[in-house]
Motif scaffolding. Structure first.
Motif, PDB file in Angstrom:
ATOM      1  N   TRP A 195      11.944   0.436  -8.499  1.00 36.15           N
ATOM      2  CA  TRP A 195      10.735  -0.097  -7.870  1.00 36.15           C
ATOM      3  C   TRP A 195       9.564   0.827  -8.164  1.00 36.15           C
ATOM      4  O   TRP A 195       9.703   2.051  -8.080  1.00 36.15           O
ATOM      5  CB  TRP A 195      10.929  -0.238  -6.369  1.00 36.15           C
ATOM      6  CG  TRP A 195      11.907  -1.327  -6.015  1.00 36.15           C
ATOM      7  CD1 TRP A 195      13.271  -1.258  -6.063  1.00 36.15           C
ATOM      8  CD2 TRP A 195      11.584  -2.645  -5.600  1.00 36.15           C
ATOM      9  NE1 TRP A 195      13.826  -2.459  -5.701  1.00 36.15           N
ATOM     10  CE2 TRP A 195      12.814  -3.338  -5.398  1.00 36.15           C
ATOM     11  CE3 TRP A 195      10.390  -3.321  -5.359  1.00 36.15           C
ATOM     12  CZ2 TRP A 195      12.870  -4.658  -4.984  1.00 36.15           C
ATOM     13  CZ3 TRP A 195      10.446  -4.650  -4.935  1.00 36.15           C
ATOM     14  CH2 TRP A 195      11.662  -5.308  -4.754  1.00 36.15           C
ATOM     15  N   SER A 196       8.432   0.239  -8.496  1.00 35.80           N
ATOM     16  CA  SER A 196       7.223   1.015  -8.749  1.00 35.80           C
ATOM     17  C   SER A 196       6.141   0.602  -7.768  1.00 35.80           C
ATOM     18  O   SER A 196       6.009  -0.583  -7.431  1.00 35.80           O
ATOM     19  CB  SER A 196       6.718   0.800 -10.180  1.00 35.80           C
ATOM     20  OG  SER A 196       7.631   1.349 -11.120  1.00 35.80           O
ATOM     21  N   GLY A 197       5.378   1.591  -7.328  1.00 35.59           N
ATOM     22  CA  GLY A 197       4.307   1.291  -6.385  1.00 35.59           C
ATOM     23  C   GLY A 197       3.380   2.469  -6.218  1.00 35.59           C
ATOM     24  O   GLY A 197       3.573   3.542  -6.806  1.00 35.59           O
ATOM     25  N   VAL A 198       2.368   2.270  -5.397  1.00 39.09           N
ATOM     26  CA  VAL A 198       1.364   3.286  -5.133  1.00 39.09           C
ATOM     27  C   VAL A 198       1.172   3.414  -3.632  1.00 39.09           C
ATOM     28  O   VAL A 198       1.097   2.415  -2.913  1.00 39.09           O
ATOM     29  CB  VAL A 198       0.012   2.920  -5.791  1.00 39.09           C
ATOM     30  CG1 VAL A 198      -1.086   3.885  -5.369  1.00 39.09           C
ATOM     31  CG2 VAL A 198       0.142   2.910  -7.310  1.00 39.09           C
TER      32      VAL A 198
ATOM     33  N   ARG B  49       2.517  -3.394  -2.165  1.00 42.48           N
ATOM     34  CA  ARG B  49       2.141  -2.821  -3.454  1.00 42.48           C
ATOM     35  C   ARG B  49       3.327  -2.368  -4.273  1.00 42.48           C
ATOM     36  O   ARG B  49       3.191  -1.577  -5.206  1.00 42.48           O
ATOM     37  CB  ARG B  49       1.180  -1.647  -3.234  1.00 42.48           C
ATOM     38  CG  ARG B  49      -0.070  -2.069  -2.445  1.00 42.48           C
ATOM     39  CD  ARG B  49      -1.300  -1.348  -2.881  1.00 42.48           C
ATOM     40  NE  ARG B  49      -1.504  -1.452  -4.310  1.00 42.48           N
ATOM     41  CZ  ARG B  49      -2.119  -0.514  -5.028  1.00 42.48           C
ATOM     42  NH1 ARG B  49      -2.562   0.580  -4.444  1.00 42.48           N
ATOM     43  NH2 ARG B  49      -2.288  -0.667  -6.324  1.00 42.48           N
ATOM     44  N   TRP B  50       4.508  -2.882  -3.970  1.00 39.44           N
ATOM     45  CA  TRP B  50       5.713  -2.484  -4.704  1.00 39.44           C
ATOM     46  C   TRP B  50       6.200  -3.628  -5.579  1.00 39.44           C
ATOM     47  O   TRP B  50       6.203  -4.787  -5.151  1.00 39.44           O
ATOM     48  CB  TRP B  50       6.803  -2.047  -3.735  1.00 39.44           C
ATOM     49  CG  TRP B  50       6.455  -0.774  -3.044  1.00 39.44           C
ATOM     50  CD1 TRP B  50       5.820  -0.628  -1.833  1.00 39.44           C
ATOM     51  CD2 TRP B  50       6.674   0.548  -3.538  1.00 39.44           C
ATOM     52  NE1 TRP B  50       5.639   0.698  -1.550  1.00 39.44           N
ATOM     53  CE2 TRP B  50       6.151   1.447  -2.579  1.00 39.44           C
ATOM     54  CE3 TRP B  50       7.263   1.053  -4.696  1.00 39.44           C
ATOM     55  CZ2 TRP B  50       6.207   2.829  -2.740  1.00 39.44           C
ATOM     56  CZ3 TRP B  50       7.312   2.429  -4.857  1.00 39.44           C
ATOM     57  CH2 TRP B  50       6.789   3.305  -3.887  1.00 39.44           C
TER      58      TRP B  50
ATOM     59  N   PHE C 271       1.377   7.392  -7.531  1.00 36.86           N
ATOM     60  CA  PHE C 271       2.298   6.424  -8.121  1.00 36.86           C
ATOM     61  C   PHE C 271       3.720   6.944  -7.969  1.00 36.86           C
ATOM     62  O   PHE C 271       3.983   8.144  -8.070  1.00 36.86           O
ATOM     63  CB  PHE C 271       1.982   6.226  -9.602  1.00 36.86           C
ATOM     64  CG  PHE C 271       3.023   5.423 -10.344  1.00 36.86           C
ATOM     65  CD1 PHE C 271       2.981   4.030 -10.343  1.00 36.86           C
ATOM     66  CD2 PHE C 271       4.059   6.051 -11.023  1.00 36.86           C
ATOM     67  CE1 PHE C 271       3.943   3.290 -11.011  1.00 36.86           C
ATOM     68  CE2 PHE C 271       5.024   5.325 -11.700  1.00 36.86           C
ATOM     69  CZ  PHE C 271       4.965   3.935 -11.683  1.00 36.86           C
ATOM     70  N   LEU C 272       4.655   6.009  -7.748  1.00 40.61           N
ATOM     71  CA  LEU C 272       6.066   6.393  -7.704  1.00 40.61           C
ATOM     72  C   LEU C 272       6.920   5.297  -8.312  1.00 40.61           C
ATOM     73  O   LEU C 272       6.687   4.110  -8.092  1.00 40.61           O
ATOM     74  CB  LEU C 272       6.529   6.605  -6.253  1.00 40.61           C
ATOM     75  CG  LEU C 272       8.004   7.014  -6.092  1.00 40.61           C
ATOM     76  CD1 LEU C 272       8.245   8.419  -6.637  1.00 40.61           C
ATOM     77  CD2 LEU C 272       8.443   6.926  -4.641  1.00 40.61           C
TER      78      LEU C 272
ATOM     79  N   THR D  67      13.524  -2.898   2.067  1.00 39.79           N
ATOM     80  CA  THR D  67      12.406  -2.169   2.666  1.00 39.79           C
ATOM     81  C   THR D  67      11.095  -2.425   1.947  1.00 39.79           C
ATOM     82  O   THR D  67      10.047  -2.597   2.586  1.00 39.79           O
ATOM     83  CB  THR D  67      12.709  -0.653   2.682  1.00 39.79           C
ATOM     84  OG1 THR D  67      13.883  -0.421   3.469  1.00 39.79           O
ATOM     85  CG2 THR D  67      11.549   0.138   3.259  1.00 39.79           C
ATOM     86  N   LEU D  68      11.129  -2.467   0.627  1.00 37.58           N
ATOM     87  CA  LEU D  68       9.889  -2.546  -0.146  1.00 37.58           C
ATOM     88  C   LEU D  68       9.410  -3.973  -0.380  1.00 37.58           C
ATOM     89  O   LEU D  68       8.289  -4.167  -0.842  1.00 37.58           O
ATOM     90  CB  LEU D  68      10.078  -1.842  -1.496  1.00 37.58           C
ATOM     91  CG  LEU D  68      10.404  -0.344  -1.404  1.00 37.58           C
ATOM     92  CD1 LEU D  68      10.618   0.234  -2.799  1.00 37.58           C
ATOM     93  CD2 LEU D  68       9.298   0.413  -0.679  1.00 37.58           C
TER      94      LEU D  68
END
Length: 272
Positions: free
Chosen positions: A40-43, A31-32, A48-49, A23-24
């Motif tokens: 996974w990190s993203g905004v 942005r992931w 931010f998550l 998905t990401l």
């Protein structure tokens, strides 16, 4: 779905049909980034998550209940029954094969402004390069959320820039499109909230009237940023896929064309 608050964030249990990598990192959001631990990190929406799947649960590190309800619940489309939709789509043999192999693709409900700008930038570009341009755009002009992570810059910020500013971070010929788009959104000439409230046909006409927005960009923005799940974007990959459907899209796609498209797009990129 069961939502549990922990000292470190939110844990989601019982979420079906969600693959983070599929998905990401499938070309709908840019942005992931995958981390060394598989998270996974993203905004998104200025938040931010860091999210990770562990023992069939999803751990939203650092997220509180308010952020989950305000942003992430809708962003990951967690109230839509993807398992049931996938069973319906599997009435088509090609999609059945694709879902069985790549189960867990979802449509992310992105911010309209970010999605529209991102897909204008995506024209004649590959995913790696799109990600690089958008990261430079955010790092240079977006408000810092935490070290290394920035919000997507607003129309006010981008309208203050010159075409040369955009060219300097790699937009090339797309610089003039993004500049005009930012100017028109900031001035009120383009009202994205009003477009989102339209029916699909009128929303598409409105997007197609924007300088630099063609059929593919309009459909991608409508699907990924304006929550029109019926949109079926067609690029070079999907043109090849459509050869498998000489009589048009099957009836089982109706109402969920965008979800079917994402599965077929992923299949095409890996098999054609």
């Amino acid at each position: 779905m069961i939502i549990e608050d922990t000292d470190n964030g939110i844990v989601l249990k019982g979420v079906k049909c969600l693959s983070l990598p599929l998905t990401l990192d499938c070309g709908e959001a840019f942005r992931w980034e995958e981390q060394e631990d598989g998270s996974w990190s993203g905004v998104a929406y200025g938040k931010f998550l860091n999210i990770k799947e562990e023992n069939s649960n999803f751990i939203l590190n650092g997220a509180n209940r308010k952020d989950f309800e305000d942003v992430w619940r809708n962003y990951f489309d967690l109230d839509r029954d993807y398992a049931a939709i996938c069973e319906k789509l599997k009435e088509d043999p090609l999609v059945r094969e694709t879902i069985d192999e790549y189960y867990g693709i979802r449509i992310l409900n992105q911010e309209p402004w970010e999605a529209l700008v991102s897909f204008v930038i995506s024209q004649q570009n590959n995913i790696k390069r799109i990600k690089g341009i958008i990261k430079r755009l955010c790092d240079t002009y977006g408000a810092q959320i935490r070290p290394g992570w920035h919000a997507f810059p607003s129309s006010k910020v981008l309208s203050s820039l010159t075409i040369s500013d955009f060219e300097a971070i790699g937009l090339g010929y797309r610089a003039k499109y993004v500049k005009k788009l930012a100017d028109d959104v900031e001035s009120g000439k383009i009202d994205l909230a009003a477009i989102k409230a339209m029916d699909l046909d009128d929303a598409k006409k409105a997007l197609l009237s924007i300088y630099g927005v063609g059929e593919k960009v309009a459909n991608c923005a409508l699907l990924f940023g304006f929550q029109f799940i019926r949109c079926f974007p067609v690029d070079v990959w999907m043109k090849r896929v459509l050869q498998y459907y000489p009589n048009g899209l099957p009836e089982c796609f109706k109402g969920y064309e965008g979800i079917a498209q994402q599965y077929l797009f992923h299949w095409a990129r890996n098999n054609l």
